[in-house]
Design an enzyme around this catalytic site. Structure first.
Site, PDB file in Angstrom:
ATOM      1  N   ARG A 245       0.849  -1.186   0.000  1.00 38.44           N
ATOM      2  CA  ARG A 245       0.000   0.000   0.000  1.00 38.44           C
ATOM      3  C   ARG A 245       0.891   1.244   0.000  1.00 38.44           C
ATOM      4  O   ARG A 245       1.935   1.281   0.645  1.00 38.44           O
ATOM      5  CB  ARG A 245      -0.907   0.049   1.239  1.00 38.44           C
ATOM      6  CG  ARG A 245      -2.120  -0.861   1.175  1.00 38.44           C
ATOM      7  CD  ARG A 245      -3.132  -0.391   0.144  1.00 38.44           C
ATOM      8  NE  ARG A 245      -4.323  -1.226   0.116  1.00 38.44           N
ATOM      9  CZ  ARG A 245      -4.442  -2.356  -0.569  1.00 38.44           C
ATOM     10  NH1 ARG A 245      -3.419  -2.808  -1.270  1.00 38.44           N
ATOM     11  NH2 ARG A 245      -5.574  -3.040  -0.555  1.00 38.44           N
ATOM     12  N   GLU A 274      -2.731   7.687  -6.345  1.00 34.00           N
ATOM     13  CA  GLU A 274      -2.753   6.717  -7.439  1.00 34.00           C
ATOM     14  C   GLU A 274      -3.724   7.139  -8.527  1.00 34.00           C
ATOM     15  O   GLU A 274      -4.913   7.374  -8.227  1.00 34.00           O
ATOM     16  CB  GLU A 274      -3.124   5.335  -6.901  1.00 34.00           C
ATOM     17  CG  GLU A 274      -2.064   4.787  -5.968  1.00 34.00           C
ATOM     18  CD  GLU A 274      -2.382   3.414  -5.410  1.00 34.00           C
ATOM     19  OE1 GLU A 274      -1.472   2.787  -4.850  1.00 34.00           O
ATOM     20  OE2 GLU A 274      -3.549   2.972  -5.527  1.00 34.00           O
ATOM     21  N   HIS A 293      -0.678   0.106  -9.423  1.00 32.01           N
ATOM     22  CA  HIS A 293      -1.445  -0.735  -8.503  1.00 32.01           C
ATOM     23  C   HIS A 293      -2.147  -1.864  -9.267  1.00 32.01           C
ATOM     24  O   HIS A 293      -3.340  -2.125  -9.071  1.00 32.01           O
ATOM     25  CB  HIS A 293      -2.458   0.096  -7.722  1.00 32.01           C
ATOM     26  CG  HIS A 293      -2.795  -0.502  -6.379  1.00 32.01           C
ATOM     27  ND1 HIS A 293      -3.184   0.234  -5.298  1.00 32.01           N
ATOM     28  CD2 HIS A 293      -2.784  -1.804  -5.948  1.00 32.01           C
ATOM     29  CE1 HIS A 293      -3.425  -0.549  -4.264  1.00 32.01           C
ATOM     30  NE2 HIS A 293      -3.185  -1.794  -4.634  1.00 32.01           N
TER      31      HIS A 293
END
Length: 343
Positions: A245, A274, A293
């Site tokens: 994360r 992100e 991600h």
């Protein structure tokens, strides 16, 4: 007497079709697909929902539909929330527990995908694959030796967080002939060894590892777990990897460590924002491989996550305890509310 209908809601974010297929096939369940373009319709639908499938992507889900106190206050019959991933950054678990709302995640559903992505980053960095591809297409007059990489066989892999994904990474590391160390304060030494790693302190892991990879959740204990002091403890020329994360590592401290040459490279799938802005300092470095991600975003991983979420919602609405209940202390309160609503 008419059987009550359980209402399951999700926003119109992309999800593998298996979620809808499972929900639509269950008698007594009605699935609502709520369009973000109609906020009033979303709130109307959520106000009568019993189960909410929520995206865990904090920069993808509109903040007004995070599962926090405001949303809970508008959804009096909300019984359970299912996060569409291992993370649950968009859910206020404490507020849900207080309200008697069960929260589940899909831990392990995309573990193979994330572990494979981790090793994709390790191999791409150690073998200089991206650099070799770029130079072969755009450059001339260089030799193969100019692109010489490193074997990972015999090197040391340090894993921070040895849950389902971390264990998969450890087993892959052993298969590649690596020495595998792990730091996880939640596990005893015997459990760590049973998961194919040698238990060590964080300091020892940082000092001895050629590759350090993060696989722990983001919480109060792990926020900025890897900052300037920790990067300085890593071996000269070591590689840092994170598919965990954003926020567990300090991005600017990592940039400085890479720019100075102390670390030789980094593979990053997660970011504080992100996607990261194009001007992000880490994206200016050639020795950083960056992905958006996507470690768990494979066809198989997304299907497994969607199926897991649908099946856990089914279990909860039947009063069955699901395998990935994040707030187990809520269980008795949840069952009382379930009985009150459905009898």
């Amino acid at each position: 007497m008419k059987t009550p209908i359980a209402i399951v809601s999700r926003l119109d974010l992309w999800i593998n079709p298996v979620f809808d297929e499972v929900m639509d096939a269950v008698p007594g369940i009605m699935l609502q697909r709520l369009a973000r373009s109609n906020p009033d319709g979303v709130w109307e639908g959520l106000s009568r929902t019993h189960a909410y499938h929520i995206s865990p992507a904090k920069d993808e889900l509109p903040r007004q539909w995070f599962a926090g106190q405001e949303l809970i206050s508008k959804c009096p019959d909300l019984l359970c929330i299912s996060s569409g991933g291992a993370g649950f950054d968009t859910v206020d678990v404490a507020a849900c527990t207080q309200a008697g709302i069960a929260v589940v995640n899909q831990a392990g559903a995309n573990a193979n995908s994330v572990a494979e992505h981790t090793f994709g980053l390790i191999l791409a960095l150690s073998k200089r694959i991206l650099e070799a591809n770029r130079r072969l297409r755009t450059d001339v007059g260089f030799s193969r030796e100019d692109l010489m990489g490193h074997e990972i066989y015999g090197s040391t892999l340090g894993i921070i967080g040895l849950g389902v994904i971390g264990e998969r990474v450890a087993r892959l590391g052993r298969a590649f002939g690596m020495n595998v160390l792990a730091y996880d304060p939640l596990l005893d030494e015997q459990t760590v060894r049973s998961r194919s790693a040698e238990p060590v302190s964080l300091d020892k892991l940082l000092h001895e590892s050629d590759y350090v990879t993060l696989h722990c959740p983001l919480n109060d204990e792990t926020k900025i777990l890897m900052g300037a002091p920790e990067f300085s403890k890593m071996k000269q020329g070591a590689v840092f990897i994170s598919t965990a994360r954003g926020g567990i590592h300090d991005e600017e401290a990592l940039y400085e460590s890479l720019k100075s040459g102390h670390l030789s490279g980094a593979g990053l799938d997660v970011w504080v924002v992100e996607p990261p802005p194009r001007e992000a300092s880490l994206l200016t470095l050639e020795n950083v491989i960056a992905t958006h991600h996507t470690a768990g975003v494979s066809h198989g991983g997304r299907r497994n996550v969607a199926a897991s979420s649908a099946n856990q919602i089914k279990m909860l609405l039947r009063g069955e305890r699901p395998p990935h209940l994040i707030n187990p202390e809520v269980w008795d309160h949840f069952k009382d509310r379930l009985h009150t609503i459905f009898g």
